[in-house]
Motif scaffolding. Sequence first.
Motif, PDB file in Angstrom:
ATOM      1  N   ALA A 105      12.932  37.652  22.352  1.00 41.40           N
ATOM      2  CA  ALA A 105      13.254  36.282  22.514  1.00 41.40           C
ATOM      3  C   ALA A 105      12.740  35.825  23.786  1.00 41.40           C
ATOM      4  N   GLY A 106      12.081  34.917  23.789  1.00 43.54           N
ATOM      5  CA  GLY A 106      11.706  34.191  25.088  1.00 43.54           C
ATOM      6  C   GLY A 106      10.573  34.946  25.754  1.00 43.54           C
ATOM      7  N   LYS A 107       9.962  35.972  25.147  1.00 39.14           N
ATOM      8  CA  LYS A 107       8.801  36.465  25.803  1.00 39.14           C
ATOM      9  C   LYS A 107       7.684  36.386  24.943  1.00 39.14           C
ATOM     10  N   GLN A 108       6.292  36.309  25.529  1.00 41.19           N
ATOM     11  CA  GLN A 108       5.169  36.017  24.761  1.00 41.19           C
ATOM     12  C   GLN A 108       4.333  37.195  24.838  1.00 41.19           C
ATOM     13  N   SER A 109       4.460  37.994  25.776  1.00 41.74           N
ATOM     14  CA  SER A 109       3.402  39.174  25.949  1.00 41.74           C
ATOM     15  C   SER A 109       4.256  40.136  26.594  1.00 41.74           C
ATOM     16  N   ALA A 110       3.619  41.373  26.949  1.00 44.06           N
ATOM     17  CA  ALA A 110       4.330  42.469  27.636  1.00 44.06           C
ATOM     18  C   ALA A 110       3.156  43.061  28.507  1.00 44.06           C
ATOM     19  N   PHE A 111       3.780  43.267  29.890  1.00 43.21           N
ATOM     20  CA  PHE A 111       2.998  43.865  30.913  1.00 43.21           C
ATOM     21  C   PHE A 111       3.452  45.147  31.255  1.00 43.21           C
ATOM     22  N   CYS A 112       2.883  46.429  31.548  1.00 43.74           N
ATOM     23  CA  CYS A 112       3.372  47.494  31.847  1.00 43.74           C
ATOM     24  C   CYS A 112       2.442  48.101  32.896  1.00 43.74           C
ATOM     25  N   PHE A 113       3.181  48.524  34.144  1.00 44.38           N
ATOM     26  CA  PHE A 113       2.573  49.184  35.133  1.00 44.38           C
ATOM     27  C   PHE A 113       2.722  50.615  35.182  1.00 44.38           C
ATOM     28  N   HIS A 125      -2.089  37.412  27.077  1.00 45.13           N
ATOM     29  CA  HIS A 125      -0.799  36.558  27.184  1.00 45.13           C
ATOM     30  C   HIS A 125      -0.653  35.467  26.107  1.00 45.13           C
ATOM     31  N   ARG A 126      -1.989  34.974  26.164  1.00 44.88           N
ATOM     32  CA  ARG A 126      -2.385  33.906  25.044  1.00 44.88           C
ATOM     33  C   ARG A 126      -2.001  34.343  23.588  1.00 44.88           C
ATOM     34  N   ASN A 127      -2.709  35.538  23.499  1.00 42.96           N
ATOM     35  CA  ASN A 127      -2.632  36.245  21.851  1.00 42.96           C
ATOM     36  C   ASN A 127      -1.450  37.011  21.783  1.00 42.96           C
ATOM     37  N   ARG A 128      -0.442  36.932  22.514  1.00 41.68           N
ATOM     38  CA  ARG A 128       0.717  38.010  22.355  1.00 41.68           C
ATOM     39  C   ARG A 128       0.532  39.181  22.438  1.00 41.68           C
ATOM     40  N   GLY A 129      -0.148  39.630  23.167  1.00 46.94           N
ATOM     41  CA  GLY A 129      -0.741  41.209  23.494  1.00 46.94           C
ATOM     42  C   GLY A 129       0.144  41.816  24.555  1.00 46.94           C
ATOM     43  N   MET A 130      -0.298  42.906  24.887  1.00 49.13           N
ATOM     44  CA  MET A 130       0.183  43.864  25.907  1.00 49.13           C
ATOM     45  C   MET A 130      -0.812  44.239  26.754  1.00 49.13           C
ATOM     46  N   PHE A 131      -0.584  44.026  28.162  1.00 47.08           N
ATOM     47  CA  PHE A 131      -1.657  44.589  29.075  1.00 47.08           C
ATOM     48  C   PHE A 131      -0.893  45.899  29.804  1.00 47.08           C
ATOM     49  N   MET A 132      -1.784  46.695  29.370  1.00 54.04           N
ATOM     50  CA  MET A 132      -1.584  48.258  30.100  1.00 54.04           C
ATOM     51  C   MET A 132      -2.352  48.406  31.195  1.00 54.04           C
ATOM     52  N   LEU A 133      -1.609  48.329  32.391  1.00 50.09           N
ATOM     53  CA  LEU A 133      -2.378  48.832  33.738  1.00 50.09           C
ATOM     54  C   LEU A 133      -2.075  50.103  33.952  1.00 50.09           C
ATOM     55  N   THR A 134      -3.103  50.962  34.144  1.00 52.95           N
ATOM     56  CA  THR A 134      -3.158  52.393  34.658  1.00 52.95           C
ATOM     57  C   THR A 134      -3.707  52.560  36.027  1.00 52.95           C
ATOM     58  N   VAL A 135      -3.030  53.104  36.862  1.00 52.93           N
ATOM     59  CA  VAL A 135      -3.559  53.494  38.238  1.00 52.93           C
ATOM     60  C   VAL A 135      -3.223  55.038  38.694  1.00 52.93           C
ATOM     61  N   HIS A 136      -3.771  55.466  39.638  1.00 49.56           N
ATOM     62  CA  HIS A 136      -3.500  56.873  39.827  1.00 49.56           C
ATOM     63  C   HIS A 136      -3.202  56.866  41.563  1.00 49.56           C
ATOM     64  N   ASP A 137      -2.189  57.847  41.955  1.00 49.51           N
ATOM     65  CA  ASP A 137      -1.733  57.938  43.253  1.00 49.51           C
ATOM     66  C   ASP A 137      -2.900  57.963  44.290  1.00 49.51           C
ATOM     67  N   TRP A 138      -3.802  58.901  44.159  1.00 53.00           N
ATOM     68  CA  TRP A 138      -4.970  58.997  45.231  1.00 53.00           C
ATOM     69  C   TRP A 138      -5.963  57.946  44.789  1.00 53.00           C
ATOM     70  N   VAL A 187       1.179  37.890  37.650  1.00 52.44           N
ATOM     71  CA  VAL A 187       1.744  38.160  36.259  1.00 52.44           C
ATOM     72  C   VAL A 187       3.259  37.998  36.589  1.00 52.44           C
ATOM     73  N   THR A 188       3.791  38.220  37.829  1.00 53.35           N
ATOM     74  CA  THR A 188       5.159  37.958  37.923  1.00 53.35           C
ATOM     75  C   THR A 188       5.760  36.455  37.918  1.00 53.35           C
ATOM     76  N   THR A 198       7.480  34.448  30.898  1.00 52.81           N
ATOM     77  CA  THR A 198       7.547  34.684  29.575  1.00 52.81           C
ATOM     78  C   THR A 198       6.691  35.898  29.294  1.00 52.81           C
ATOM     79  N   ALA A 199       6.097  36.673  30.620  1.00 55.04           N
ATOM     80  CA  ALA A 199       5.498  37.788  30.384  1.00 55.04           C
ATOM     81  C   ALA A 199       6.725  38.891  30.545  1.00 55.04           C
ATOM     82  N   TRP A 200       6.762  39.726  29.596  1.00 60.12           N
ATOM     83  CA  TRP A 200       7.856  40.928  29.727  1.00 60.12           C
ATOM     84  C   TRP A 200       7.172  42.128  30.371  1.00 60.12           C
TER      85      TRP A 200
END
Lengths: 293, 293, 293, 293
Positions: free
Chosen positions: C11-19, C217-230, C248-249, C253-255
Amino acid sequence: MPRFPDYEWPAGKQSAFCFTVDVDAEMPWMWAHRDKPMSGLGALELRRFGQRVGIHRIVDLLKKFNIHGTFFVPGGIAELYPDLLPMLVENKHEIALHGYFHENAKDISDAEFTRALEQSIERFEQQTGITPKGFRSPAWEMTPYMLDEIKRLDLYDSSLMGFDHPYTVRDVTEIPVQWTTDDAVYFRYTGGGVDLWPPSPPGPILDGWLDEWSMLHRNRGMFMLTVHDWISGRAQKILMLEKLLQKVTAESTAWISKLSELADHHRAINNDIYVVDGNLSADFSNHPARKVS
Amino acid sequence: MPRFPDYEWPAGKQSAFCFTVDVDAEMPWMWAHRDKPMSGLGALELRRFGQRVGIHRIVDLLKKFNIHGTFFVPGGIAELYPDLLPMLVENKHEIALHGYFHENAKDISDAEFTRALEQSIERFEQQTGITPKGFRSPAWEMTPYMLDEIKRLDLYDSSLMGFDHPYTVRDVTEIPVQWTTDDAVYFRYTGGGVDLWPPSPPGPILDGWLDEWSMLHRNRGMFMLTVHDWISGRAQKILMLEKLLQKVTAESTAWISKLSELADHHRAINNDIYVVDGNLSADFSNHPARKVS
Amino acid sequence: MPRFPDYEWPAGKQSAFCFTVDVDAEMPWMWAHRDKPMSGLGALELRRFGQRVGIHRIVDLLKKFNIHGTFFVPGGIAELYPDLLPMLVENKHEIALHGYFHENAKDISDAEFTRALEQSIERFEQQTGITPKGFRSPAWEMTPYMLDEIKRLDLYDSSLMGFDHPYTVRDVTEIPVQWTTDDAVYFRYTGGGVDLWPPSPPGPILDGWLDEWSMLHRNRGMFMLTVHDWISGRAQKILMLEKLLQKVTAESTAWISKLSELADHHRAINNDIYVVDGNLSADFSNHPARKVS
Amino acid sequence: MPRFPDYEWPAGKQSAFCFTVDVDAEMPWMWAHRDKPMSGLGALELRRFGQRVGIHRIVDLLKKFNIHGTFFVPGGIAELYPDLLPMLVENKHEIALHGYFHENAKDISDAEFTRALEQSIERFEQQTGITPKGFRSPAWEMTPYMLDEIKRLDLYDSSLMGFDHPYTVRDVTEIPVQWTTDDAVYFRYTGGGVDLWPPSPPGPILDGWLDEWSMLHRNRGMFMLTVHDWISGRAQKILMLEKLLQKVTAESTAWISKLSELADHHRAINNDIYVVDGNLSADFSNHPARKVS
């Protein structure tokens, strides 16, 4: 490494700008298939676009800005498209040599180089009555033998990158090229799994060309633009070239010149200054810094 | 090399714009593994996204702008996803041929080409009752044999690049494609160490497409956009396509048309003008400019 | 190909964002040299930067925005850097599995996969007392066997690309990745003649990520960011990530969620909707469209 | 993995900026042809541009901003161009070692490395009376043996990437480099079919460098710029460097320093903090996580 002085241009001019066209059309493709059968039409139609459409768009563009270019045409393209050289001459552009079959220097013997060169001159004379004054090597590769032949035939060369203004190498007048102002480096793409990178969109490349021109103009240098009929005849590239020419032609101290004019200027004014030997590097296999016994 | 005149469009129209989709999904991957076992799911899931999600986003986008596209569907994709062709027909898009297993022309015999083509037509008719009117070669490669077969079956072709408007080659109506307006060139990336370049961000490519469209519209040409379900169905590409369509659909003199409409127009109006032979290049192994005895 | 409905978020969220961070440091280099001697320090020092500096910059960045990420850590990196997992846990980030030696799926047997997985779990438990809940395959390649093992151990997976929101494949909860939002695709560069393209400057890639996020975000999807330490621990990438997180923050409504939270949500809410079989493609060597007798 | 503290700079300084030049000219080309004959002049003239023109433009640029750089010169280039080292010394730049023939570490034995190094020092002393204080490996590759030799000769090294500020590795002071701030990665292009990507236009790369500098300055780091005479001596790159230096020199708390000054600072202030061992990774062929019996 004594420092070379700034280049000397005609009175009132601060830099030079050259619009050159390597009119390759399908010839490199034919050369690549000289010893194996051709089966597909894809790359061939892509390249034939150059003579059907692209060359006319480029000629129209130059006419619009009232400037004249230098067109390097393989003898075999003149043979396949006999209206091409007369059309270019009629539009007051310079026509110059570019191999017969766009032969890569590394694929041919010295004798084959000479024969292709002489046969090309013959075809140019036959089709236009004009003896060409300059040469550009198909893949921009030159050997000492090739330079010596260019000198024997009293031609200028436009294939090397040792300065960014005219110079003299092995007694030949060199009007240098540069990879970063060649459309093929950025935009050539033929498909079929042979390309190592995608074609660039034109915007960032135009920005780089404008930067190059600004700094060369400030430094009294020469901007050598090289485009190809089948590559830059495409719509988005014509728009890009239009933007470049709007900038350059607005600067009255930029000398927009054909390469034979530049060569004449160089011979008249700077004949003994920008001179390099054009020898290959010495062998160092026995240098004391190399081997440890 | 007589110059071809400007292309003639229907009254009130200055250029054409075509939205085409090569609906490949996982078929090229299956073709690549036709003779070796498949082990991983990575590339497969990446491509199955095309039929699960991507195709719907593209159809939604066209609906939003109320335009209709041409969808080239391999027979094998229609077989795997039997709801696909009916869904496209229901949305008034054109469905056209794209091989059965997305066979690359260089991997198959002439007889195999013909069989794949005929089996695809049969499947289209069985699933929709519609006989397709056009063909696009899976890797955009055509041979004289293939063109002759396309003619025998009274289809148009959309695989070659000899002009940037419709033309006639070996008596076949050709609605040409272009590498620089194909999403796969810039955005295809499958991982696993096989890619030779990274996917581009969409911004610079969109700028290039807008430049291409502006100049083609000025020149009375045709913009052929090609996208793929599994590539341009991704979020950032839908946004990019939305921006492109906003620009194009705002221009009332741009004719947004399905390829069969363009083919009909070409046959009716321009049948004898833009005609090229579509032969392979002549052999020049015995040309006097080549060999030195 | 029945159309999948929009994804349902809390509830209250329209999309997801993962770091997410794939904490590879020098492990892929060690794996590449598992059967040949290592001689140079160049690539090694480049990658060791990841644990000396990069990981701390990334953790600092997340702290600044008060968000929590999911860190996929090879067992061997936990072994080499025993302070790493405790530090991540202390900062409330999720720690998850990423092979033991960053083994590429194609280099190992099924039994070796299972052993590496179990040894990694053991090391995680030993160092932190926590049993990890998720797995990401080192080169983002999965086989049916691997998925079945992930299910046996009651883990979620984050290695495939079949949707751009969570789904279920072979009964495993999949939190999908995407090549275009992975830093390595654009920025990995190790020198020594092995790279096929140069590192990108960050600006154009950030623009693409912002486009991707806007449309997801408009499409109710999920953004999967992948980064590497080095890779993303370098200064210009930290600046780029800062700009992304500012955008993003700012959207309430972005979870912004850890992957285990997403997996729990998916299991609770959507368990029977986004289900695909995850089988390899069927063999078609005897299909009637293929062979011509 | 204890966290390293922020680097400590001289009073009033927040970061460091180093302008370094790898003065390679044609030496890598000569090295590549050490065992096979050279035939073409193309790449050779392209690279000779570096000593004829490029080096002077770079020296002029530094003079304009009144800053001093560190020039890494192969012994063989000093031999071919005997005016080079004296000219650099006269302009108050630091001269440092870069192999004799730009030997790639993987092509030579330990004894050959030492001999090339000692012969280079001898040539530097002979031409300038100055004993160089630093070394950069030709292809930025170092081995433990090489580092030990650098220590034996009391030199600093500038070839590795383990931090983005000075550190100590195997008892050697390391002033680290970075691929993303090296011009060759983006702009080297020599033609002849050997390049894997095209040269970039300068604009996007400059943006990345400005981002890198901003964040390094914020983080108390060190920006290591590396350019090459034959690459960045070209007009558009000089303009790009001018823009970069305008930004950096406007910030009074950025310490623009030669590498020997940085090395002295590091030895005086930070000798026991940023210390790493510089060992190769341990062999893990018998690790229990690897093998399955």
